[in-house]
Design a protein around this motif. Structure first.
Motif, PDB file in Angstrom:
ATOM      1  N   UNK A 106       0.808  -1.221   0.000  1.00  0.00           N
ATOM      2  CA  UNK A 106       0.000   0.000   0.000  1.00  0.00           C
ATOM      3  C   UNK A 106       0.841   1.271   0.000  1.00  0.00           C
ATOM      4  N   UNK A 107       2.122   1.168  -0.258  1.00  0.00           N
ATOM      5  CA  UNK A 107       2.985   2.348  -0.280  1.00  0.00           C
ATOM      6  C   UNK A 107       3.362   2.653  -1.723  1.00  0.00           C
ATOM      7  N   UNK A 108       2.543   3.480  -2.373  1.00  0.00           N
ATOM      8  CA  UNK A 108       2.766   3.836  -3.773  1.00  0.00           C
ATOM      9  C   UNK A 108       2.946   5.345  -3.867  1.00  0.00           C
ATOM     10  N   UNK A 109       4.194   5.764  -3.963  1.00  0.00           N
ATOM     11  CA  UNK A 109       4.519   7.187  -3.939  1.00  0.00           C
ATOM     12  C   UNK A 109       5.151   7.678  -5.236  1.00  0.00           C
ATOM     13  N   UNK A 110       5.450   6.772  -6.143  1.00  0.00           N
ATOM     14  CA  UNK A 110       6.117   7.154  -7.389  1.00  0.00           C
ATOM     15  C   UNK A 110       5.661   6.219  -8.498  1.00  0.00           C
ATOM     16  N   UNK A 111       5.956   6.611  -9.738  1.00  0.00           N
ATOM     17  CA  UNK A 111       5.625   5.794 -10.901  1.00  0.00           C
ATOM     18  C   UNK A 111       6.886   5.072 -11.367  1.00  0.00           C
ATOM     19  N   UNK A 112       6.760   3.797 -11.649  1.00  0.00           N
ATOM     20  CA  UNK A 112       7.885   2.991 -12.124  1.00  0.00           C
ATOM     21  C   UNK A 112       7.663   2.571 -13.564  1.00  0.00           C
ATOM     22  N   UNK A 113       8.622   2.899 -14.424  1.00  0.00           N
ATOM     23  CA  UNK A 113       8.674   2.385 -15.789  1.00  0.00           C
ATOM     24  C   UNK A 113       9.874   1.457 -15.898  1.00  0.00           C
ATOM     25  N   UNK A 114       9.761   0.444 -16.753  1.00  0.00           N
ATOM     26  CA  UNK A 114      10.841  -0.531 -16.902  1.00  0.00           C
ATOM     27  C   UNK A 114      11.128  -0.782 -18.377  1.00  0.00           C
ATOM     28  N   UNK A 115      12.406  -0.800 -18.729  1.00  0.00           N
ATOM     29  CA  UNK A 115      12.856  -1.300 -20.024  1.00  0.00           C
ATOM     30  C   UNK A 115      13.758  -2.497 -19.745  1.00  0.00           C
ATOM     31  N   UNK A 116      13.401  -3.639 -20.311  1.00  0.00           N
ATOM     32  CA  UNK A 116      14.138  -4.877 -20.061  1.00  0.00           C
ATOM     33  C   UNK A 116      14.797  -5.345 -21.354  1.00  0.00           C
ATOM     34  N   UNK A 117      16.113  -5.304 -21.386  1.00  0.00           N
ATOM     35  CA  UNK A 117      16.895  -5.785 -22.527  1.00  0.00           C
ATOM     36  C   UNK A 117      17.529  -7.115 -22.129  1.00  0.00           C
ATOM     37  N   UNK A 118      17.296  -8.151 -22.901  1.00  0.00           N
ATOM     38  CA  UNK A 118      17.710  -9.483 -22.474  1.00  0.00           C
ATOM     39  C   UNK A 118      18.263 -10.301 -23.625  1.00  0.00           C
ATOM     40  N   UNK A 119      18.930 -11.385 -23.263  1.00  0.00           N
ATOM     41  CA  UNK A 119      19.400 -12.361 -24.240  1.00  0.00           C
ATOM     42  C   UNK A 119      18.273 -13.348 -24.535  1.00  0.00           C
ATOM     43  N   UNK A 120      18.509 -14.186 -25.531  1.00  0.00           N
ATOM     44  CA  UNK A 120      17.507 -15.187 -25.872  1.00  0.00           C
ATOM     45  C   UNK A 120      17.465 -16.280 -24.805  1.00  0.00           C
ATOM     46  N   UNK A 121      16.308 -16.935 -24.658  1.00  0.00           N
ATOM     47  CA  UNK A 121      16.225 -18.025 -23.664  1.00  0.00           C
ATOM     48  C   UNK A 121      17.243 -19.113 -23.966  1.00  0.00           C
ATOM     49  N   UNK A 122      17.773 -19.706 -22.915  1.00  0.00           N
ATOM     50  CA  UNK A 122      18.761 -20.770 -23.071  1.00  0.00           C
ATOM     51  C   UNK A 122      18.954 -21.490 -21.757  1.00  0.00           C
ATOM     52  N   UNK A 123      19.875 -22.423 -21.728  1.00  0.00           N
ATOM     53  CA  UNK A 123      20.111 -23.192 -20.490  1.00  0.00           C
ATOM     54  C   UNK A 123      20.470 -22.308 -19.299  1.00  0.00           C
ATOM     55  N   UNK A 124      21.138 -21.186 -19.567  1.00  0.00           N
ATOM     56  CA  UNK A 124      21.566 -20.315 -18.472  1.00  0.00           C
ATOM     57  C   UNK A 124      20.712 -19.064 -18.327  1.00  0.00           C
ATOM     58  N   UNK A 125      19.710 -18.899 -19.196  1.00  0.00           N
ATOM     59  CA  UNK A 125      18.896 -17.685 -19.186  1.00  0.00           C
ATOM     60  C   UNK A 125      17.427 -18.014 -18.979  1.00  0.00           C
ATOM     61  N   UNK A 126      16.740 -17.140 -18.274  1.00  0.00           N
ATOM     62  CA  UNK A 126      15.295 -17.308 -18.070  1.00  0.00           C
ATOM     63  C   UNK A 126      14.611 -15.946 -18.188  1.00  0.00           C
ATOM     64  N   UNK A 127      14.691 -15.311 -19.373  1.00  0.00           N
ATOM     65  CA  UNK A 127      14.157 -13.956 -19.515  1.00  0.00           C
ATOM     66  C   UNK A 127      12.671 -13.841 -19.209  1.00  0.00           C
ATOM     67  N   UNK A 128      11.896 -14.887 -19.458  1.00  0.00           N
ATOM     68  CA  UNK A 128      10.461 -14.804 -19.169  1.00  0.00           C
ATOM     69  C   UNK A 128      10.219 -14.689 -17.673  1.00  0.00           C
ATOM     70  N   UNK A 129      10.955 -15.456 -16.880  1.00  0.00           N
ATOM     71  CA  UNK A 129      10.797 -15.386 -15.429  1.00  0.00           C
ATOM     72  C   UNK A 129      11.248 -14.031 -14.896  1.00  0.00           C
ATOM     73  N   UNK A 130      12.322 -13.507 -15.472  1.00  0.00           N
ATOM     74  CA  UNK A 130      12.797 -12.180 -15.064  1.00  0.00           C
ATOM     75  C   UNK A 130      11.751 -11.131 -15.420  1.00  0.00           C
ATOM     76  N   UNK A 131      11.205 -11.233 -16.627  1.00  0.00           N
ATOM     77  CA  UNK A 131      10.182 -10.276 -17.069  1.00  0.00           C
ATOM     78  C   UNK A 131       8.967 -10.324 -16.142  1.00  0.00           C
ATOM     79  N   UNK A 132       8.526 -11.516 -15.800  1.00  0.00           N
ATOM     80  CA  UNK A 132       7.368 -11.647 -14.905  1.00  0.00           C
ATOM     81  C   UNK A 132       7.640 -10.995 -13.550  1.00  0.00           C
ATOM     82  N   UNK A 133       8.862 -11.136 -13.053  1.00  0.00           N
ATOM     83  CA  UNK A 133       9.218 -10.521 -11.775  1.00  0.00           C
ATOM     84  C   UNK A 133       9.226  -9.002 -11.888  1.00  0.00           C
ATOM     85  N   UNK A 134       9.669  -8.486 -13.014  1.00  0.00           N
ATOM     86  CA  UNK A 134       9.666  -7.041 -13.230  1.00  0.00           C
ATOM     87  C   UNK A 134       8.240  -6.502 -13.326  1.00  0.00           C
ATOM     88  N   UNK A 135       7.363  -7.234 -13.997  1.00  0.00           N
ATOM     89  CA  UNK A 135       5.959  -6.829 -14.080  1.00  0.00           C
ATOM     90  C   UNK A 135       5.339  -6.781 -12.688  1.00  0.00           C
TER      91      UNK A 135
END
Length: 219
Positions: free
Chosen positions: A119-148
């Motif tokens: 309930x503490x919303x005092x500012x507006x947050x915008x996000x730009x997410x630049x990522x590599x393609x999914x792979x064995x060591x990458x999980x951009x979808x999970x990172x994106x979901x966390x950012x959302x």
């Protein structure tokens, strides 16, 4: 990045980010010279790069161009970033200003996390997410979901999130241009249809209605 600079050398992701930030600053100041900016870096936690908010282009350029890349620091704790933003947002409200954070996140395998009251919303947050393609060591979808989740959790007004794994500088610049919009004057992101697709314009004779029912569009 898949682009090259004026010297013919390939652009790094950081080079493109610097250009996008400077483009944003110049555009915002041309809209209203009273806009003020400060900068922070994010490793495991956030740290202000320049504490003073200023409208001076020269100091902004110096701060941005002084940024350097580091190796991955693992998951980022956004709590400290939100603490800084909340503190500054309270001061902005006292001056009848609104406060906004633009987070540019580039980690493809490290999900951000935070501990922040819902309930503490005092500012507006915008996000730009630049990522590599999914792979064995990458999980951009999970990172994106966390950012959302983070954006929806803390943003006072309509915050936008854009992502790109294409490695194209022009895509980053386009996303940054969309963020020029004032948070209190935005439509929900799902209704943003920018840029418009370029379609072949039909001759006037082919587009004229054949009956008296002429649609009217309000602008």
């Amino acid at each position: 990045m898949k682009s090259t600079g004026s010297n013919g050398r390939p652009l790094t992701r950081l080079d493109s980010i610097k250009q996008a930030i400077l483009m944003f600053i110049h555009a915002k100041l041309s809209i209203n010279p009273d806009h003020r900016f400060a900068f922070a870096t994010l490793s495991k936690s956030a740290s202000l790069l320049r504490k003073e908010f200023s409208s001076e282009v020269e100091s902004a350029v110096a701060a941005v161009m002084g940024l350097s890349a580091t190796s991955s620091c693992g998951p980022a704790d956004l709590t400290s970033l939100f603490q800084i933003a909340s503190h500054e947002a309270k001061k902005s409200r006292a001056q009848n200003r609104i406060f906004r954070v633009i987070l540019i996140y580039c980690r493809s395998s490290a999900k951000p996390h935070h501990q922040w009251p819902v309930n503490r919303k005092l500012f507006t947050l915008d996000v730009i997410y630049l990522h590599d393609k999914p792979g064995p060591d990458n999980c951009p979808q999970e990172v994106y979901d966390a950012l959302v989740e983070s954006l929806e959790h803390v943003s006072e007004y309509e915050g936008y999130i854009h992502e790109s794994g294409q490695g194209l500088a022009r895509v980053l610049y386009r996303h940054m241009c969309v963020l020029l919009s004032h948070p209190q004057q935005r439509c929900p992101q799902e209704y943003v249809d920018i840029p418009k697709s370029l379609t072949k314009k039909l001759p006037a004779s082919e587009t004229m209605p054949c009956d008296d029912s002429v649609p009217v569009s309000s602008q």
